[in-house]
Design an enzyme around this catalytic site. Structure first.
Site, PDB file in Angstrom:
ATOM      1  N   LYS A  62      12.789  22.600 -22.362  1.00 27.82           N
ATOM      2  CA  LYS A  62      13.823  22.212 -21.629  1.00 27.82           C
ATOM      3  C   LYS A  62      14.833  23.389 -21.465  1.00 27.82           C
ATOM      4  CE  LYS A  62      13.204  17.528 -22.576  1.00 27.82           C
ATOM      5  NZ  LYS A  62      12.185  17.695 -23.641  1.00 27.82           N
ATOM      6  N   ASN A  68      19.090  35.327 -17.165  1.00 28.64           N
ATOM      7  CA  ASN A  68      18.354  36.429 -18.077  1.00 28.64           C
ATOM      8  C   ASN A  68      17.652  35.780 -19.142  1.00 28.64           C
ATOM      9  OD1 ASN A  68      17.658  39.317 -18.569  1.00 28.64           O
ATOM     10  ND2 ASN A  68      18.827  38.970 -20.286  1.00 28.64           N
ATOM     11  N   VAL A 172       6.677   6.473 -21.589  1.00 23.75           N
ATOM     12  CA  VAL A 172       5.629   5.259 -21.669  1.00 23.75           C
ATOM     13  C   VAL A 172       5.358   4.912 -23.288  1.00 23.75           C
ATOM     14  CG1 VAL A 172       2.945   4.768 -21.425  1.00 23.75           C
ATOM     15  CG2 VAL A 172       4.426   5.987 -19.712  1.00 23.75           C
ATOM     16  N   GLY A 176       9.208   2.281 -24.043  1.00 25.43           N
ATOM     17  CA  GLY A 176       9.225   1.022 -23.308  1.00 25.43           C
ATOM     18  C   GLY A 176       8.557   0.918 -21.907  1.00 25.43           C
ATOM     19  N   GLY A 177       8.337   2.278 -21.371  1.00 26.96           N
ATOM     20  CA  GLY A 177       7.810   2.002 -20.054  1.00 26.96           C
ATOM     21  C   GLY A 177       6.147   1.860 -19.841  1.00 26.96           C
ATOM     22  N   ARG A 178       5.823   1.479 -18.744  1.00 31.23           N
ATOM     23  CA  ARG A 178       4.360   1.161 -18.784  1.00 31.23           C
ATOM     24  C   ARG A 178       3.778   2.332 -17.813  1.00 31.23           C
ATOM     25  NH1 ARG A 178       1.560  -3.125 -20.342  1.00 31.23           N
ATOM     26  NH2 ARG A 178      -0.231  -2.472 -18.808  1.00 31.23           N
ATOM     27  N   SER A 180       0.958   2.018 -15.945  1.00 28.47           N
ATOM     28  CA  SER A 180       0.601   1.715 -14.694  1.00 28.47           C
ATOM     29  C   SER A 180       2.207   1.359 -13.677  1.00 28.47           C
ATOM     30  CB  SER A 180      -0.013   0.446 -14.623  1.00 28.47           C
ATOM     31  OG  SER A 180       0.814  -0.666 -15.540  1.00 28.47           O
TER      32      SER A 180
HETATM   33  O1  NUP Z   1      13.130  12.953 -19.954  1.00 30.20           O
HETATM   34  C1  NUP Z   1      12.201  13.011 -20.793  1.00 30.20           C
HETATM   35  N1  NUP Z   1      11.974  12.139 -21.904  1.00 30.20           N
HETATM   36  C2  NUP Z   1      11.172  12.324 -22.975  1.00 30.20           C
HETATM   37  O2  NUP Z   1      10.768  11.447 -23.667  1.00 30.20           O
HETATM   38  C3  NUP Z   1      11.906  14.327 -20.956  1.00 30.20           C
HETATM   39  C4  NUP Z   1      11.199  14.634 -21.822  1.00 30.20           C
HETATM   40  N2  NUP Z   1      10.674  15.913 -21.990  1.00 30.20           N
HETATM   41  N3  NUP Z   1      10.454  13.760 -22.747  1.00 30.20           N
HETATM   42  C5  NUP Z   1       9.669  14.238 -23.739  1.00 30.20           C
HETATM   43  O3  NUP Z   1       8.533  13.235 -23.685  1.00 30.20           O
HETATM   44  C6  NUP Z   1      10.056  13.793 -25.167  1.00 30.20           C
HETATM   45  O4  NUP Z   1      10.728  15.106 -25.686  1.00 30.20           O
HETATM   46  C7  NUP Z   1       8.839  13.615 -26.042  1.00 30.20           C
HETATM   47  O5  NUP Z   1       8.154  14.700 -26.445  1.00 30.20           O
HETATM   48  C8  NUP Z   1       7.745  12.746 -24.872  1.00 30.20           C
HETATM   49  C9  NUP Z   1       7.868  11.430 -24.958  1.00 30.20           C
HETATM   50  O6  NUP Z   1       7.561  11.022 -26.165  1.00 30.20           O
HETATM   51  P1  NUP Z   1       7.156   9.521 -26.742  1.00 30.20           P
HETATM   52  O7  NUP Z   1       8.531   8.755 -26.356  1.00 30.20           O
HETATM   53  O8  NUP Z   1       5.985   9.096 -25.795  1.00 30.20           O
HETATM   54  O9  NUP Z   1       6.946   9.365 -28.076  1.00 30.20           O
END
Ligand code: NUP
Length: 221
Positions: A62, A68, A172, A176-178, A180
């Site tokens: 991130k 630079n 996902v 809480g997200g799915r 699909s």
């Molecule tokens: O908006 C974001 N949400 C997120 O969860 C951007 C991310 N990069 N992540 C990353 O995705 C978070 O740092 C973690 O590495 C992964 C989700 O992990 P989990 O919630 O499925 O365990």
């Protein structure tokens, strides 16, 4: 990155052996492995080179600094063998351009966060997410990171960028997200961490998510 299962594993463990074991175990069900601060700070940057043996690596740092510093960070990331880097867009066009310049020298990809998936992501980032998505498209980024926890936002981002950019979507399972729903909304890949690496049988967990995505893609025709 080849589109097969449409799953990117977020490998947020902090032990080298465990990371390598899980990567090998689930590699047939993931198209890429995302590595971030938890694993790199615990084991060192070289873990990227080791994991690259199993799948393309997305370095989730991130990146959010002045041009630079962004350039210096991206050079380290690609030198060690990552195929892509995740950067923040809120730092502005010049900072993003620096990342894209380095990525193009190495022929690698830059994914820009347009809006984060956790509840706080709606606080400051969501109101500027669409502008960030437009900027990323104009700047020539490879893709965007958009929240699987809010499929309607993935859909909106897809409408804005069209087919030009890839959308990878975290949130996902544990958040809480799915899978699909994110794919149906226009994500190319879902990013899955805890639901795979914390599962009793990570390979089985990954295969089940892959099957769910496959069913969705079949349904869409
Ligand atoms: O908006 C974001 N949400 C997120 O969860 C951007 C991310 N990069 N992540 C990353 O995705 C978070 O740092 C973690 O590495 C992964 C989700 O992990 P989990 O919630 O499925 O365990």
């Amino acid at each position: 990155m080849e589109r097969k299962t449409r799953i990117i594993l977020a490998l947020d463990v902090s032990d080298r052996e465990e990371a390598l074991k899980i990567a090998e175990d689930v590699s047939e069900f993931v198209d890429a492995i995302k590595v971030g601060y938890p694993l790199v700070l615990a084991t060192g940057l070289e873990i990227i080179r080791e994991l690259a043996e199993f799948a393309p690596i997305i370095a989730d740092f991130k990146v959010a600094d002045i041009p630079n510093t962004n350039r210096l960070i991206c050079e380290q990331v690609f030198e060690v063998g990552a195929d892509a880097v995740i950067v923040q867009g809120f730092t502005g066009r010049d900072s993003l351009d620096a990342c894209i310049e380095v990525a193009s020298e190495y022929r690698k990809d830059v994914f820009v966060v347009s809006e984060m998936s956790h509840p706080g992501g709606a606080e400051f980032l969501q109101p500027v997410g669409e502008a960030i998505a437009r900027m990323a498209a104009e700047a020539g980024a490879s893709g965007l990171v958009a929240p699987a926890t809010r499929p309607e936002r993935v859909k909106k981002i897809r409408e804005i960028v069209g087919d030009k950019l890839t959308i990878i979507s975290p949130g996902v399972g544990a958040q809480g997200g799915r899978a699909s729903n994110a794919i149906a909304a226009g994500a190319d890949w879902v990013i899955v961490g805890r639901s795979i690496y914390k599962a009793e049988l990570p390979k089985k967990a990954a295969s089940e998510i892959a099957a769910e995505i496959e069913a969705e893609l079949r349904r869409e025709g």
